[in-house]
Scaffold this motif. Structure first.
Motif, PDB file in Angstrom:
ATOM      1  N   ALA A 189      -7.188  -1.593  -5.097  1.00 34.83           N
ATOM      2  CA  ALA A 189      -8.021  -2.444  -4.024  1.00 34.83           C
ATOM      3  C   ALA A 189      -7.272  -3.545  -4.993  1.00 34.83           C
ATOM      4  CB  ALA A 189      -9.253  -3.119  -3.768  1.00 34.83           C
ATOM      5  N   ALA A 222      -7.566  -0.057   0.837  1.00 33.41           N
ATOM      6  CA  ALA A 222      -7.466   0.614  -0.403  1.00 33.41           C
ATOM      7  C   ALA A 222      -7.215   1.937   0.092  1.00 33.41           C
ATOM      8  CB  ALA A 222      -7.757   0.168  -1.331  1.00 33.41           C
ATOM      9  N   ALA A 255       1.304  -0.998  -0.101  1.00 33.04           N
ATOM     10  CA  ALA A 255      -0.160  -0.119  -0.396  1.00 33.04           C
ATOM     11  C   ALA A 255       0.843   0.997   0.022  1.00 33.04           C
ATOM     12  CB  ALA A 255      -1.731   0.019   1.070  1.00 33.04           C
TER      13      ALA A 255
END
Length: 303
Positions: free
Chosen positions: A136, A129, A90
């Motif tokens: 995502a 996300a 991420a």
């Protein structure tokens, strides 16, 4: 200021395993899911606490921001290291979210028992996300892996038709509200299935699956338009037989419930989590007698 994110759980009705190879799958988001609450703190770390549906804490760790921004190898598999891996990906996708001068307090809360397998990981990934403002599906692909149908369910409040096209997710919202849902139930098999190991086993067994993939595609499309319970049940039984041949594994009905008067269909990874039941009579007493206490109606399970 706190920010809250939420994602739906999922059930894969058709296309299990073969969805990884581009087959069309019918998936339904559930009324159960997971939220993630984020609050800024002054320390350069993430204090993470995860609650199960019964309010018990199943994960409680403090992770320095420097561990997430680091590129050092994580030696062992653990819940903590899996979370660090997801957060690292991420961060790579949006390096502006984390800084070395501040941190976060994060809490997650499941509305279903973690052992049920309705998407503890997929709801987490979709929530992270949203928090990091990244895609995502990319986060899933670069961290946990999988087809992504569960991410599509996390993001949508309606039934979906899902497939991969050149490894890119194609999501189509569809109408699926058959008149016979009162005869559809979901039963938990008292054991959580590890989807990663199930997928690995499938990849070892699979050969050229184009013919079987087309069979599953046709079943999925016919399931969407099944006019009555009899047709619906027959389609799901054919689906079970097709997957049984591919996986070289007996169906769940053959293995556990050969005397059941009705249809039983595996959902997702075979061997655990939930099965779908089609029965004209309420099957509760049958499954309770066999030690299966979690029996949920379609109305109570599906969004």
């Amino acid at each position: 200021m706190k920010k809250t994110f939420y994602s739906n759980g999922k059930l894969l009705i058709t296309g299990e395993y073969l969805v990884l190879d581009g087959a069309k799958a019918l998936a339904l988001p559930t009324k159960f899911g997971q939220n993630l609450v984020v609050e800024k703190s002054n320390n350069p770390e993430i204090k993470w606490m995860s609650y199960d549906a019964d309010e018990s804490i199943w994960f409680n760790e403090t992770i320095p921001i420097s561990t997430i921004t680091s590129k050092t190898t994580l030696e062992s598999e653990s819940i903590k290291n899996t979370l660090i891996t997801i957060l690292r990906v991420a961060h790579q996708l949006n390096p502006n979210k984390l800084s070395t001068s501040e941190g976060y307090i994060v809490t997650t809360q499941l509305s279903f028992p973690r052992k049920w397998g309705l998407g503890t990981s997929s709801t987490l990934i979709n929530n992270i996300a949203q928090w990091f403002q990244i895609d995502a599906f990319t986060l899933l692909k670069n961290s946990f892996g999988g087809s992504g149908y569960d991410i599509a369910c996390a993001q949508n409040n309606f039934p979906i038709l899902y497939h991969l096209e050149q490894q890119k997710p194609i999501v189509e919202i569809v109408k699926f509200n058959p008149s016979f849902t009162k005869n559809i139930y979901f039963v938990y098999l008292n054991q959580k299935q590890n989807s990663k190991s199930a997928i690995a086993s499938y990849k070892e067994k699979k050969n050229n699956l184009e013919a079987q993939k087309e069979v599953i595609n046709q079943i999925t499309l016919k399931v969407l338009n099944a006019e009555n319970e009899t047709i619906f049940a027959k389609l799901l039984e054919n689906h079970e037989k097709t997957l049984s041949t591919i996986l070289e594994t007996k169906t769940v009905k053959e293995t556990l419930f050969p005397d059941f008067n009705g249809t039983i269909k595996s959902l997702g990874a075979w061997g655990g989590d939930f099965v779908l039941i089609i029965s004209e009579e309420n099957p509760q007493s049958y499954f309770l007698d066999k030690g299966y206490e979690t029996i949920i109606t379609y109305k109570d399970m599906i969004l």
